[in-house]
Scaffold this active site. Structure first.
Site, mmCIF file in Angstrom:
data_model
loop_
_atom_site.group_PDB
_atom_site.id
_atom_site.type_symbol
_atom_site.label_atom_id
_atom_site.label_comp_id
_atom_site.label_asym_id
_atom_site.label_seq_id
_atom_site.Cartn_x
_atom_site.Cartn_y
_atom_site.Cartn_z
ATOM 1 N N CYS A 56 3.080 -3.571 -0.489
ATOM 2 C CA CYS A 56 3.649 -2.022 0.601
ATOM 3 C C CYS A 56 3.481 -2.357 1.742
ATOM 4 C CB CYS A 56 3.665 -0.504 0.259
ATOM 5 S SG CYS A 56 1.215 -0.670 -0.747
ATOM 6 N N SER A 57 2.412 -1.867 2.627
ATOM 7 C CA SER A 57 2.023 -1.819 4.166
ATOM 8 C C SER A 57 0.213 -1.514 4.440
ATOM 9 C CB SER A 57 2.766 -1.375 4.692
ATOM 10 O OG SER A 57 2.545 -0.044 4.156
ATOM 11 N N CYS A 58 -0.523 -1.645 2.940
ATOM 12 C CA CYS A 58 -2.399 -1.841 3.185
ATOM 13 C C CYS A 58 -2.308 -2.248 4.263
ATOM 14 C CB CYS A 58 -2.550 -2.040 1.434
ATOM 15 S SG CYS A 58 -2.098 -1.108 0.963
ATOM 16 N N CYS A 106 0.309 -7.443 2.937
ATOM 17 C CA CYS A 106 0.361 -6.416 1.654
ATOM 18 C C CYS A 106 1.454 -6.640 0.934
ATOM 19 C CB CYS A 106 0.082 -4.869 1.975
ATOM 20 S SG CYS A 106 0.034 -4.056 0.203
HETATM 21 FE FE FE Z 1 0.184 -1.365 0.388
#
Ligand code: FE
Length: 210
Positions: free
Chosen positions: A118-120, A115
């Site tokens: 961010c951190s999906c 991602c």
């Molecule tokens: Fe994300």
């Protein structure tokens, strides 16, 4: 150098000192107290959420999906056609897994997930993302130099294999369907599931033979 003489993986280096970790834990404890003191959330609810992510939601779910796809060609076809529905057949669904896409590794194509924003991450099948997945280094570099990043993870992809990098988002979460191990035919589904790692389903590792 590690004991295996491999260069250290820069994405696995600790990101906080012990002191910084203690400070962070103190901040989390304060935040928990503030929320519970005001009756916004109960201690039991917080404990239940932690318990869920420790025992019921994690890469073991994704591993069952992958092993089932290896053993049942019709399920594999459904998984590649509509991953959200196929994964729900096995009972995994919910928050951060509403729109799943499964991408299949073959002898010609290797898939890896990031991602960049961010951190999906697909929580119902993989649990919470590892720290390195959230690091700016991984997020920025895997799109520019996927072969180099995979090499840092100890995974060498031959030059004639195409690497596809999938950028997760708030809308779509990807699950890599790794190639089965060489001796898959001699193993049952449960034994196969035990071989499937979180990293293989992100695409930074392969599934080793059992
Ligand atoms: Fe994300």
């Amino acid at each position: 150098m590690s004991t295996h003489d491999a260069p250290p993986n820069p994405y696995l280096a600790p990101r906080r000192t012990a002191d910084e970790s203690r400070e962070l834990e103190a901040r989390v404890a304060k935040l928990e107290r503030a929320l519970t003191d005001r009756g916004i959330v109960t201690r039991e609810t917080l404990d239940r959420v932690v318990d869920l992510y420790e025992h019921d939601i994690g890469p073991m779910n994704g591993a069952r999906v992958v092993a089932h796809a290896w053993c049942d060609p019709e399920f594999r076809a459904r998984l590649l056609d509509d991953a959200t529905a196929a994964i729900a057949e096995l009972g995994y669904s919910g928050l951060q897994g509403e729109h799943m896409v499964a991408v299949e590794n073959t002898s010609d194509v290797h898939n890896v997930v990031v991602c960049t924003l961010c951190s999906c991450y697909p929580w119902p099948v993989l649990g919470l993302p590892p720290t390195w997945y959230k690091s700016p280094a991984y997020r920025s570099r895997v799109v520019i130099d996927p072969r180099g990043v995979l090499a840092d993870f100890g995974l060498t992809i031959p030059d004639d294999v195409e690497i596809r990098v999938w950028d997760s988002s708030a809308e779509i979460r990807y699950l890599v369907l790794p190639e089965p191990p060489a001796n898959a035919d001699s193993m049952d589904e449960e034994a196969l599931a035990a071989l499937v790692t979180r990293d293989a389903m992100i695409g930074v590792a392969k599934v080793a033979a059992g």
